[in-house]
Write an enzyme that holds these catalytic residues in place. Structure first.
Site, short mmCIF file in Angstrom:
data_model
loop_
_atom_site.label_atom_id
_atom_site.label_comp_id
_atom_site.label_asym_id
_atom_site.label_seq_id
_atom_site.Cartn_x
_atom_site.Cartn_y
_atom_site.Cartn_z
N TYR B 133 0.85 -1.20 0.00
CA TYR B 133 0.00 0.00 0.00
C TYR B 133 0.88 1.24 0.00
O TYR B 133 1.79 1.37 0.83
CB TYR B 133 -0.92 0.02 1.23
CG TYR B 133 -1.96 1.11 1.10
CD1 TYR B 133 -3.19 0.83 0.53
CD2 TYR B 133 -1.68 2.41 1.49
CE1 TYR B 133 -4.14 1.84 0.36
CE2 TYR B 133 -2.61 3.42 1.32
CZ TYR B 133 -3.84 3.13 0.75
OH TYR B 133 -4.77 4.12 0.57
N GLN B 194 -10.96 0.02 0.61
CA GLN B 194 -11.37 -0.83 -0.52
C GLN B 194 -10.15 -1.49 -1.17
O GLN B 194 -10.24 -2.63 -1.64
CB GLN B 194 -12.20 -0.03 -1.54
CG GLN B 194 -11.53 1.16 -2.19
CD GLN B 194 -11.65 2.44 -1.37
OE1 GLN B 194 -11.91 2.41 -0.16
NE2 GLN B 194 -11.44 3.58 -2.02
N ASN B 217 -3.69 5.85 6.06
CA ASN B 217 -4.46 6.63 7.03
C ASN B 217 -5.27 5.70 7.96
O ASN B 217 -5.11 4.48 7.90
CB ASN B 217 -5.37 7.63 6.31
CG ASN B 217 -6.43 6.94 5.44
OD1 ASN B 217 -6.74 5.76 5.63
ND2 ASN B 217 -6.96 7.68 4.49
N SER B 240 6.01 8.88 14.53
CA SER B 240 7.46 8.65 14.50
C SER B 240 8.15 9.36 15.67
O SER B 240 7.67 10.37 16.16
CB SER B 240 7.99 9.17 13.16
OG SER B 240 9.28 8.69 12.93
N GLN B 262 12.72 15.10 12.81
CA GLN B 262 11.69 14.18 13.29
C GLN B 262 10.38 14.91 13.48
O GLN B 262 9.32 14.43 13.08
CB GLN B 262 12.14 13.55 14.62
CG GLN B 262 11.44 12.26 14.93
CD GLN B 262 11.70 11.22 13.85
OE1 GLN B 262 12.73 11.22 13.20
NE2 GLN B 262 10.71 10.38 13.62
N HIS B 265 7.66 15.61 10.65
CA HIS B 265 6.77 14.59 10.08
C HIS B 265 5.30 14.94 10.31
O HIS B 265 4.51 14.98 9.39
CB HIS B 265 7.06 13.21 10.67
CG HIS B 265 8.19 12.52 9.99
ND1 HIS B 265 8.10 12.09 8.70
CD2 HIS B 265 9.43 12.18 10.41
CE1 HIS B 265 9.25 11.52 8.35
NE2 HIS B 265 10.07 11.56 9.37
N GLU B 330 12.08 4.50 18.59
CA GLU B 330 12.11 4.06 17.19
C GLU B 330 13.49 4.37 16.58
O GLU B 330 14.13 3.50 16.02
CB GLU B 330 11.00 4.79 16.42
CG GLU B 330 10.93 4.38 14.96
CD GLU B 330 10.03 5.31 14.14
OE1 GLU B 330 9.64 6.38 14.64
OE2 GLU B 330 9.76 4.96 12.98
N HIS B 331 13.91 5.65 16.68
CA HIS B 331 15.23 6.07 16.21
C HIS B 331 16.06 6.51 17.41
O HIS B 331 15.59 7.32 18.21
CB HIS B 331 15.13 7.28 15.27
CG HIS B 331 14.26 7.06 14.07
ND1 HIS B 331 12.96 7.50 14.02
CD2 HIS B 331 14.50 6.45 12.89
CE1 HIS B 331 12.43 7.18 12.84
NE2 HIS B 331 13.33 6.54 12.14
N ASP B 364 16.72 7.28 6.83
CA ASP B 364 15.39 7.36 6.23
C ASP B 364 15.43 7.07 4.74
O ASP B 364 14.44 6.66 4.15
CB ASP B 364 14.80 8.76 6.42
CG ASP B 364 14.35 8.99 7.84
OD1 ASP B 364 14.14 8.01 8.57
OD2 ASP B 364 14.21 10.17 8.23
N GLU B 418 -1.85 -36.69 28.96
CA GLU B 418 -2.77 -35.61 28.59
C GLU B 418 -4.15 -36.15 28.20
O GLU B 418 -5.02 -35.38 27.78
CB GLU B 418 -2.17 -34.78 27.44
CG GLU B 418 -0.89 -34.05 27.85
CD GLU B 418 -0.34 -33.10 26.77
OE1 GLU B 418 -0.88 -33.10 25.65
OE2 GLU B 418 0.61 -32.37 27.09
N HIS B 423 -3.57 -39.98 19.93
CA HIS B 423 -2.19 -39.55 19.76
C HIS B 423 -1.24 -40.68 20.17
O HIS B 423 -0.28 -41.00 19.47
CB HIS B 423 -1.88 -38.32 20.62
CG HIS B 423 -2.38 -37.02 20.06
ND1 HIS B 423 -3.71 -36.70 19.99
CD2 HIS B 423 -1.71 -35.96 19.55
CE1 HIS B 423 -3.84 -35.48 19.47
NE2 HIS B 423 -2.63 -35.02 19.19
#
Lengths: 434, 434
Positions: B133, B194, B217, B240, B262, B265, B330-331, B364, B418, B423
């Site tokens: 995507y 969709q 989104n 981020s 940063q 963003h 994250e960074h 990045d 068991e 089995h």
């Protein structure tokens, strides 16, 4: 009587019928989710107080303080001393073999240095603390304790916390013994959504973990889905399945029992047999009729086989492979003369049992590989539980002065192309450093 | 003016304040989920007809037939020929470096044979087909195409399907050019929930995939959560973040720009600076005041820094490490003299940028490691997007006759423990084979 659906790949509507018969949707019940949301909120805001109240209510556990929820080291050791020696030896052998196999999965950190001195790499680290959910009550599965706990221990997880509900104060000695053998660090008698919430957010008594693994009922599964993000979770498993491919030369009773061993799990379990030999399919059906009355769990088996079982006739092993890759089975038994010739053409399967001597149940207990496997055709994109589920990676980048010039110029162009000018200028500052 | 929260680890309420400031919960809006559920149901039951209707409605795309949704190979090549040569060269260099790095992550199948001839192992296979995507509209990020597509290609995924919405028929040439460079196999101008539903279930025109990756989104994120299980998905990313640790010896303007990069963003992005040098923190704050007016995205930056930014004063690098491992950023930028001495003590971080020349923005775009990283403290249990996300494993077990005796006896004991007697008997049949 067992009435198993029989399909033939030559039928015009074979593929849609197969797909329909495979389909499984775990329906997320809004009522269950509502209940679980409330439990999580209560544990998060009231901690031990809520945990104690739920445990008293749902498990009928009569204790005065949350500290009594911890199972003492003495109690764990006593369980190990209590179980029959033959059970203990089998568990210890299984644990050793599971560890030996899983050591092969352990990943190490790596780095490489480029010509200009820039270092790139990946640092691999175990998770700090993991929670292991073990169902209580009748279905006490010590094998599940080993299979979920040992990959975490092999990965190097520092602290492994087990939770197991003890309705009316009862808990299985086999489960506790397996916990000791697997190296579980602490254990608590809590269960249900409240146990998952306690592990995810922590309470005064229960330490907060970084990931939760292990099977549970729909409340446990719903709770795991809802706390995901706060902590890691393993897959939410669907009903268990087996697909047996047989060339027609294995004893029909062996194959019948292999199919039964899957069907005995529960009514939704799925057992499928594929063969290019229609006479063999008949023989297995006859063996099933003979053997079924001798089985303790024959009612579950009958329900499972009637609602989800399948016998599929194909014309060749090539066609069988096509069906196998469509189904992407959790367990695949290649009960054929030369399984090595087929296995590399299997694109999707959780675990592959090769040859006539490899009963699927060996893999459930002690062969070494994990018995937590992707179900419901998710082997198309997921893997058995493994050491890699308890390790995580950090990327490493150390630019030399020279490297920061080459990379900085490219980063500047690309960042400006995306309209991110602070990104560009951050790279450009290092260009000025020349 | 920038007004950044300043904390000191010596403060009595430091840890709760830090935790409060870090907290982030992406609230699952029931209304959004309801809309997305309906879209998925429509695509699943009506295929192309529904897909075309949604695309005409949401993207204002005027086309007569679903086949026109596919972007032709000529259109893709034209995009590559259209973009400025400096952009093309930067994208190609980035792609080469990303591939070189990710090749190190590729896992191979392995087996080993035990003394009794039993073979155990793990077969590693790429996923068959992956969907990527790519968001449309203003935020056209070709770097995101490279970072999501190339690990799949390195893994050996046979078919990579890109979807990108084209509101009013417009689509970014940079994005299409990046798709060509990354080796995307087919591309369609669809987006939103969709597009996710079409990839998950397939339509007459859109092929069904096994896993969907890439940012989007809230509708896209909700759709990915809802189709999970039917297909694999990547992580649902939060905002981020960067955490910069500086010993006080890096140019304050460089560090200010790293934090800005940063913060630019979006308003929810988080930029944190830790230093044992309070005077240095002042200098960075002053540099920010000087530089901010010169930045195109100063409004976003100001909002981000005011609502989520932090300057943290510590007494030592040891204390800084404690804070880093709590935050699990994250960074992480280690802008210090000897980053190698610190890095092995970092337990949790998505990507670690070491030394004064390694601006985060290099990672990045073009350093090589992936820019899709675990956010919101999930680096405690998850990893950067990698080749391993596009490979999956099947366990292999082939018992020799002798192996089936040893393992069969243990499996029989454990299965009977068991209560799973089918089995046990399935294993016991092979014992009789002696």
């Amino acid at each position: 009587m067992v009435n198993i659906t029989r399909l033939n790949i030559a039928q015009k509507d074979f593929w849609p019928r197969l797909e329909q018969r495979l389909s499984w949707e775990g329906i997320a019940d809004e009522a269950v989710i509502g209940v679980v949301r409330n439990i999580i909120h209560a544990i998060r805001t009231q901690g031990d107080t809520a945990l104690l109240a739920y445990t008293q209510r749902f498990d009928n556990l009569k204790i005065a303080s949350a500290t009594e929820l911890e199972i003492s080291a003495q109690r764990l050791q006593a369980a190990l001393a209590t179980i029959p020696i033959v059970q203990r030896e089998a568990l210890e052998m299984a644990a050793e073999r599971i560890m030996a196999y899983h050591h092969h999965q352990k990943q190490e950190s790596w780095t490489y240095t480029e010509a200009d001195g820039t270092i790139l790499g990946q640092q691999v680290r175990p998770l700090d603390r993991v929670g292991l959910y073990v169902p209580g009550g009748k279905a006490a599965y010590p094998s599940s304790v080993l299979m979920n706990a040992l990959p975490a221990k092999v990965a190097g997880v520092s602290e492994l916390i087990m939770v197991v509900p003890s309705p009316h104060g009862e808990v299985s000695d086999l489960v506790l013994a397996a916990a000791v053998i697997a190296g579980v660090d602490r254990a608590f008698t809590i269960g249900g959504a409240q146990a998952i919430a306690a592990l995810a957010f922590g309470t005064e008594t229960i330490p907060r973990v970084d990931k939760i693994v292990g099977p549970g009922n729909i409340y446990v599964a719903a709770a795991k889905s809802l706390v995901f993000g706060q902590v890691g979770i393993d897959m939410i498993a669907g009903p268990s399945e087996i697909l047996v491919l047989c060339d027609g030369e294995t004893d029909p009773e062996w194959i019948a029992m292999d199919l039964f061993s899957q069907a005995e799990h529960d009514e939704d379990a799925q057992a499928i047999l594929i063969s290019p030999d229609p006479v063999f399919l008949d023989k297995v059906a006859q063996a099933m009729v003979r053997l079924l009355p001798t089985l303790e769990r024959r009612e579950i088996i009958t329900a499972s086989l009637q609602s989800r079982g399948m016998f599929i006739e194909v014309e060749s092993l090539d066609q069988a492979l096509e069906v196998i890759n469509f189904i992407a089975p959790e367990h695949l038994e290649l009960s054929v003369k030369d399984p090595q010739a087929l296995v590399t053409r299997v694109r999707h399967a959780g675990a592959i049992f090769m040859g006539r001597y490899t009963a699927e149940s060996l893999g459930d207990y002690c062969a070494g590989p994990n018995h937590v496997l992707p179900t419901s055709r998710t082997a198309r994109f997921s893997s058995p539980l493994g050491v890699y589920d308890f390790q995580k990676r950090s990327s490493l980048i150390q630019c030399s002065l020279q490297g920061s010039q080459t990379l900085g110029r490219a980063a500047s162009v690309l960042a400006r192309g995306e309209g991110l000018t602070a990104h560009a200028r951050s790279a450009e500052y290092r260009l000025k450093a020349k």
